[in-house]
Every structure is written in structure tokens, then in C-alpha cells.
Design an enzyme around this catalytic site. Structure first.
Site, PDB file in Angstrom:
ATOM      1  N   PRO A  26      -2.514  -2.843  -1.381  1.00 36.66           N
ATOM      2  CG  PRO A  26      -3.052  -1.201  -2.948  1.00 36.66           C
ATOM      3  CD  PRO A  26      -3.667  -2.110  -1.929  1.00 36.66           C
ATOM      4  CG  MET A  27       1.543  -2.327   1.413  1.00 37.98           C
ATOM      5  SD  MET A  27       2.154  -3.065   2.954  1.00 37.98           S
ATOM      6  CE  MET A  27       3.340  -1.817   3.462  1.00 37.98           C
ATOM      7  CD  GLN A  81      -3.703   1.288  -5.746  1.00 37.77           C
ATOM      8  OE1 GLN A  81      -2.546   1.545  -5.452  1.00 37.77           O
ATOM      9  NE2 GLN A  81      -4.681   1.235  -4.837  1.00 37.77           N
ATOM     10  CB  CYS A 111       0.261   7.330  -3.152  1.00 41.49           C
ATOM     11  SG  CYS A 111       2.034   7.419  -2.818  1.00 41.49           S
ATOM     12  N   GLY A 212      -5.925   1.064   7.165  1.00 45.52           N
ATOM     13  CA  GLY A 212      -5.073   1.836   8.055  1.00 45.52           C
ATOM     14  C   GLY A 212      -4.946   1.248   9.442  1.00 45.52           C
ATOM     15  CG  ASP A 213      -2.877   2.845  11.707  1.00 47.68           C
ATOM     16  OD1 ASP A 213      -1.643   2.812  11.670  1.00 47.68           O
ATOM     17  OD2 ASP A 213      -3.541   3.843  11.375  1.00 47.68           O
ATOM     18  N   GLY A 235      -2.297  -4.111   5.151  1.00 45.41           N
ATOM     19  CA  GLY A 235      -1.020  -4.039   4.456  1.00 45.41           C
ATOM     20  C   GLY A 235       0.130  -4.426   5.368  1.00 45.41           C
TER      21      GLY A 235
END
Length: 362
Positions: A26-27, A81, A111, A212-213, A235
Site C-alpha cells: 500500500p502507498m 489497510q 507509517c 523495502g527497496d 511498492g
């Protein structure tokens, strides 16, 4: 390598199969219904997740918050979410997510945005595990769909508590844990603390995924191999490359990864713009289009000039014209000159993270 690939398998969140074990992370301001629809049609996604949604907005009948829960049937399995810090509001929002048909309810405890943390939500819950425990127990009593959670390594560098948080979550009935390994100080750059994924897996029995990344096929494969994670969340990498999920799935299954042509890339931008215009007012659609194009054209020949031209466009016709000009020039092997501005005047795409998408002017 072949033996290692055979070890990457689907996993289940209760009776919901996540196959392939790849999740669209989710972004905020990015993974709305149009973006998820676009990515799902490219293939390779085992689970889609809504933008993170404020329970304060949901439970006070905010139209925007309710719109954020919409999804297409072909997105399933689909998770909503939510974020917040008040147990009663979190419970009410969880019930609403189940009522709209979500397959999974996910809690954002990752977050670090000040506007979220100052009210105790997001990674702020990592500072108050008793409150998190109360929230999880309240939600668990109220819904029948699986409850999952996304956390960070810790709220700060000096308070890494991912393993403790994961154990607490499992004890409260959480059925999947996703870790975004960076702390607040580490911000949004640099490799995540993926070694914590392995540590969590050694301490809980529920599936554990990492985030992540992950922006290349090799990044994903390395994470599976090095951490023994059950799944990988992607993401930003999906904004730069909408085919990344399909490419990873191809590789896992021993196929040559799909390589999009220039025509594929042009088509995906046009398809996304059409979806946006179907779903929102014209100027809002133009703003979202600029956002994706800014990420998607990173590394493409003449991409910076193309992004600048798009950012200076203010109508549907201008956007469509710029896309046509750019891809015609590149396909013909010609240099793309954009608006004729000097390179020092070009606009670069901002870095984005899971809960603070940079705004794009329209």
C-alpha cells in the site's frame, strides 16, 4: 539456483492462498483502485492492498475514506489497510472493511509520517504496545476475516522491537506479519533491515513477509533466499516498472522474464490515464498521471525531458499529445527535445514511500 527457485512457494493467510507470494504494497496517494487495476492486469500479484485509510475518516462517513475501500472483483484476494489509535474507531473501521467484502483486514503500524504518528497511529503504535494489544484484541473479536499487520523495525533506532511486536501480534490472533525494516531515522532510503525478517520468523509461526527497496527481480530473489521470508511486498518498484511482479513470477517458474517493448510502455500509460479519467475528475486524473509517469520514465532515454513536458501540461489533450510525441520520437530513434528547455531546468520525479506520496501539481 534451480533448487532455490523451487523453494519459493505460495503461502496462506488462514485459507486464503497468496499465489504468487508477491504483494502490492500500500502507498498513500498511489495504490488506489485505478493503479491496482492496472498492475493486476499486468500479472504476477498474489495480494493487493488498499491505500492506508484513516479510521477517523471512515467512521465519520468521510466520502474520500469510503471511496478508498472500493475494489474490483478480479483484485481478490484484496486487503483493506487502516490506521488509527483509538480502539473503538479501529474496531468500527474493521467491521466496515469486512462489510464491503474485503478478504483481509490489515493494520498499519509502520507509517512514520508526523501527521499520523502525532495522533498515535502508524509507527506510533510501536511506542505503545499495550494500546496495540487492545486494538488487535478488539478487532479480532469484531471480524471474521483474517487480521494482519504491517510494522517497522521499531519507532526509533534505539527502540528496535519488531520481534516483540510480532510475538504480541500473533498472540492476539494476527495471521500474517509484514515488516518494513527501516526505522524513522533511516527515513525512506537505504536497504531495509531485512535480517529482522528472519529473526521474526524464528519467533512466530504465522507467515512473515518483508518490504523495502525491492525494485528489481534480483532484489526479490535475494530477499527470499537470504531471509526465508514467505512473501515480498513491492511498492515503489511497481511504479517504476508495472511488470515487475510478472517478471519475478516468470523467473521463479523458470521462464524468461517478460520484457516490455516501447509500445507496451506507451500503452500502459494510456491505459492508466483512461482508468483515472473513468474514476475521478479530469484535473485529479491529470495529477495522478503525472505522478506515475514521473516514476515510470526513470531511466528511459529522454525521460527527464518527457517528465518536464508532462508536468507542464494542463489538459487531457496536452497529456495525450506529449505521450504521442515522446514515444514516436524514441521509437524512430530520434532525439526527444521536449519543450526545448535546457537539462538544468528539467523536473525529476520525487522519491515516494508507502505512506507519504509526494503531491504533484496540476
Amino acid at each position: 539456483m534451480a533448487f532455490f527457485m523451487s523453494e519459493i512457494k505460495s503461502f496462506k493467510i488462514r485459507d486464503i492462498e497468496i499465489n504468487p507470494p508477491l504483494v502490492l504494497s500500500p502507498m498513500a496517494g498511489v495504490t488506489d483502485i485505478s493503479f491496482r487495476r492496472l498492475l493486476k492486469q499486468r500479472g504476477g500479484i498474489g495480494l493487493t492492498v488498499s491505500e492506508f485509510i484513516s479510521v477517523e475518516g471512515l467512521t465519520r462517513n468521510n466520502p474520500k475514506s469510503k471511496r478508498q475501500m472500493r475494489f474490483y472483483e478480479n483484485e481478490r484476494p484484496f486487503a483493506v489497510q487502516i490506521f488509527g489509535a483509538q480502539p473503538e474507531r479501529m474496531r468500527m473501521a474493521a467491521e466496515m472493511a469486512e462489510e464491503v467484502g474485503a478478504d483481509i483486514l490489515d493494520i498499519n503500524c509502520g507509517c512514520p509520517a508526523p501527521k499520523v504518528v502525532k495522533h498515535g497511529g502508524g509507527s506510533g503504535l510501536l511506542r505503545d504496545l499495550p494500546r496495540l494489544e487492545t486494538i488487535l484484541k478488539e478487532i479480532k473479536k469484531a471480524i471474521t476475516i483474517p487480521l494482519t499487520i504491517k510494522i517497522r523495525a521499531g519507532y526509533t533506532e534505539s527502540t528496535i522491537n519488531a520481534v516483540e511486536t510480532a510475538k504480541l501480534a500473533e498472540a492476539c490472533g494476527v495471521e500474517h506479519i509484514a515488516l518494513h525494516g527501516r526505522t524513522k531515522e533511516q527515513g525512506y532510503r537505504g536497504l531495509a533491515n531485512w535480517e529482522l525478517v528472519r529473526a521474526i520468523k524464528e519467533n512466530v509461526s504465522v507467515p512473515v513477509s518483508g518490504s523495502g527497496d525491492v525494485i528489481t527481480i534480483q532484489h526479490a530473489l535475494d530477499r527470499f533466499r537470504d531471509t526465508n521470508c514467505d512473501g515480498v511486498l513491492i511498492g515503489r518498484g511497481a511504479m517504476a516498472n508495472p511488470w515487475i511482479f510478472r517478471q519475478i513470477e516468470d523467473t521463479i517458474n523458470g521462464r524468461e522474464p517478460f520484457q516490455p517493448t516501447l509500445e507496451d510502455k506507451r500503452a500502459v500509460l494510456l491505459e492508466y490515464f483512461d482508468m483515472l479519467r473513468e474514476d475521478m475528475p479530469q484535473m485529479a486524473a491529470i495529477g495522478r498521471m503525472k505522478q506515475l509517469a514521473g516514476q515510470f520514465t526513470r531511466g528511459l532515454r529522454g525521460g527527464a525531458l518527457f517528465r518536464t513536458a508532462l508536468y507542464h501540461s494542463h489538459s487531457v489533450d496536452e497529456i495525450l499529445g506529449r505521450i504521442s510525441e515522446y514515444f514516436e520520437a524514441i521509437s524512430a530513434g530520434r532525439q526527444y527535445f521536449g519543450e526545448g528547455r535546457e537539462p538544468s531546468e528539467t523536473i525529476e520525479a520525487p522519491e515516494l514511500d508507502s505512506c507519504e506520496a509526494a503531491g504533484v501539481g496540476v
